[in-house]
Design an enzyme around this catalytic site. Structure first.
Site, mmCIF file in Angstrom:
data_model
loop_
_atom_site.group_PDB
_atom_site.id
_atom_site.type_symbol
_atom_site.label_atom_id
_atom_site.label_comp_id
_atom_site.label_asym_id
_atom_site.label_seq_id
_atom_site.Cartn_x
_atom_site.Cartn_y
_atom_site.Cartn_z
ATOM 1 C CB SER A 49 -4.334 -0.428 10.514
ATOM 2 O OG SER A 49 -4.699 0.266 9.322
ATOM 3 C CB CYS A 91 -3.258 9.132 -25.438
ATOM 4 S SG CYS A 91 -3.653 9.581 -23.738
ATOM 5 N N GLY A 129 2.833 -4.809 8.809
ATOM 6 C CA GLY A 129 2.771 -3.357 9.019
ATOM 7 C C GLY A 129 1.561 -2.681 8.426
ATOM 8 C CG HIS A 172 -2.992 2.413 -1.738
ATOM 9 N ND1 HIS A 172 -3.007 2.361 -0.370
ATOM 10 C CD2 HIS A 172 -4.115 1.757 -2.148
ATOM 11 C CE1 HIS A 172 -4.099 1.726 0.041
ATOM 12 N NE2 HIS A 172 -4.782 1.336 -1.019
ATOM 13 C CB CYS A 182 -0.485 11.163 -21.769
ATOM 14 S SG CYS A 182 -0.010 9.571 -22.415
ATOM 15 C CG ASP A 185 7.733 3.780 0.992
ATOM 16 O OD1 ASP A 185 7.345 3.658 2.176
ATOM 17 O OD2 ASP A 185 7.971 2.789 0.266
ATOM 18 C CD GLN A 220 -2.561 -1.179 2.663
ATOM 19 O OE1 GLN A 220 -3.640 -0.619 2.860
ATOM 20 N NE2 GLN A 220 -1.929 -1.858 3.603
#
Ligand code: APR
Length: 274
Positions: free
Chosen positions: A202, A163, A200, A125, A160, A110, A107
């Protein structure tokens, strides 16, 4: 805890297709705050979370304003370039080199799993170092764009090169759909795995939090094992979705599991691909 470390090592050694599902907790020992832990970003500033829920709607309404805000307002996680992988990331990369871990589904935005050497990573994510075209889905390294210049020359949003569609950060905001390619493969990997290391997180944000349930949905006789590594119990622990919790820091627990595997299977220390 030592017995659980041995048990986890055993399960991973016997696994045919192990994956890891990770969250912000695996990056806190690199210096990046998590969101809902005791000193998490949302814990300390609930209004920041409310604002985060409004970002995607702003992008849809006014992509130029979205980019101006991103370039002029401080980022919640600071400059992500400054952080390095910690022993938790490195342990998962080593499990991949040993041929045990097939994929990391994270998720986190970084990029620390990749920096640690993991090659098979799904950024569920998105990733803060990429832009994504909302029209064709193409992704681009953000360093390929001089956003400051585009801002100075009033030429935002970036477009982009393929396109001509509008680019946004690859980071998936609240209310934004998970990009189809990543969502699709994450479901495949979760259904295919026989052992999942959940580290790590929740486990409260959907649709990612549904993946552990997908891991569990296997035919009788082919049951999967979910090993949770977390500083505190989560809904996965409380609802018995994880088979057991190794309660502690990922940066300490994951390396101990790798050491235990090497102790019982010294040949793996040469990082042989299975
Ligand atoms: N070792 C083990 N667990 C840790 C550590 C650590 N060093 N540090 C923190 N934790 C635990 C916390 O106790 C918490 O249970 O990791 C978990 C992190 O949970 P969250 O802060 O909710 O992060 P995450 O689950 O990744 O959040 C999911 O929410 O805000 C969104 O998009 C954001 O991807 C994020 C998503």
């Amino acid at each position: 805890m030592t017995d659980l470390i041995k048990q986890a090592a055993e399960h991973l050694i016997k696994s045919k297709y192990a994956i890891a599902l990770t969250g912000a907790g695996i990056s806190t020992e690199s210096g990046i705050p998590d969101f809902r832990g005791p000193s998490g970003i949302w814990t300390k500033d609930p209004e920041a979370e409310n604002r985060a829920y409004r970002v995607y709607a702003l992008f849809q309404k006014d992509p130029k304003r979205y980019w101006i805000d991103r370039l002029t307002m401080p980022s919640l996680l600071g400059n992500l370039d400054q952080y390095a992988p910690n022993p938790g990331h490195l342990a998962l990369a080593e499990l991949e080199k040993m041929g045990i871990l097939k994929w990391v589904i994270t998720q986190n935005i970084d990029g620390l799993h990749q920096k640690a050497g993991s090659r098979n990573v799904l950024d569920y994510h998105g990733n803060a170092f990429r832009h994504r075209c909302v029209a064709c889905g193409s992704r681009f390294e953000s360093r390929a764009f001089d956003l400051k210049k585009l801002l100075e020359e009033d030429r935002l949003p970036p477009l982009c090169s393929g396109c001509g569609g509008v680019l946004k950060s690859d980071v998936v905001h609240f209310h934004e759909p998970i990009p189809f390619d990543v969502a699709e493969q994450s479901l495949e990997e979760a259904s295919r795995c026989d052992v999942a290391l959940i580290c790590g997180t929740s486990a409260v944000v959907y649709p990612f939090a549904r993946l552990p349930q997908v891991v569990k949905q296997r035919p009788p006789g082919e049951e999967s094992i979910i090993i949770e590594v977390n500083a505190e119990p989560t809904p996965l622990t409380e609802r018995g979705i994880s088979d057991y919790l190794l309660r502690g820091k990922t940066g300490e627990v994951l390396p101990r599991i790798v050491e235990e595997i090497k102790k019982t299977q010294p040949q793996r220390s040469q990082s042989t691909q299975r």
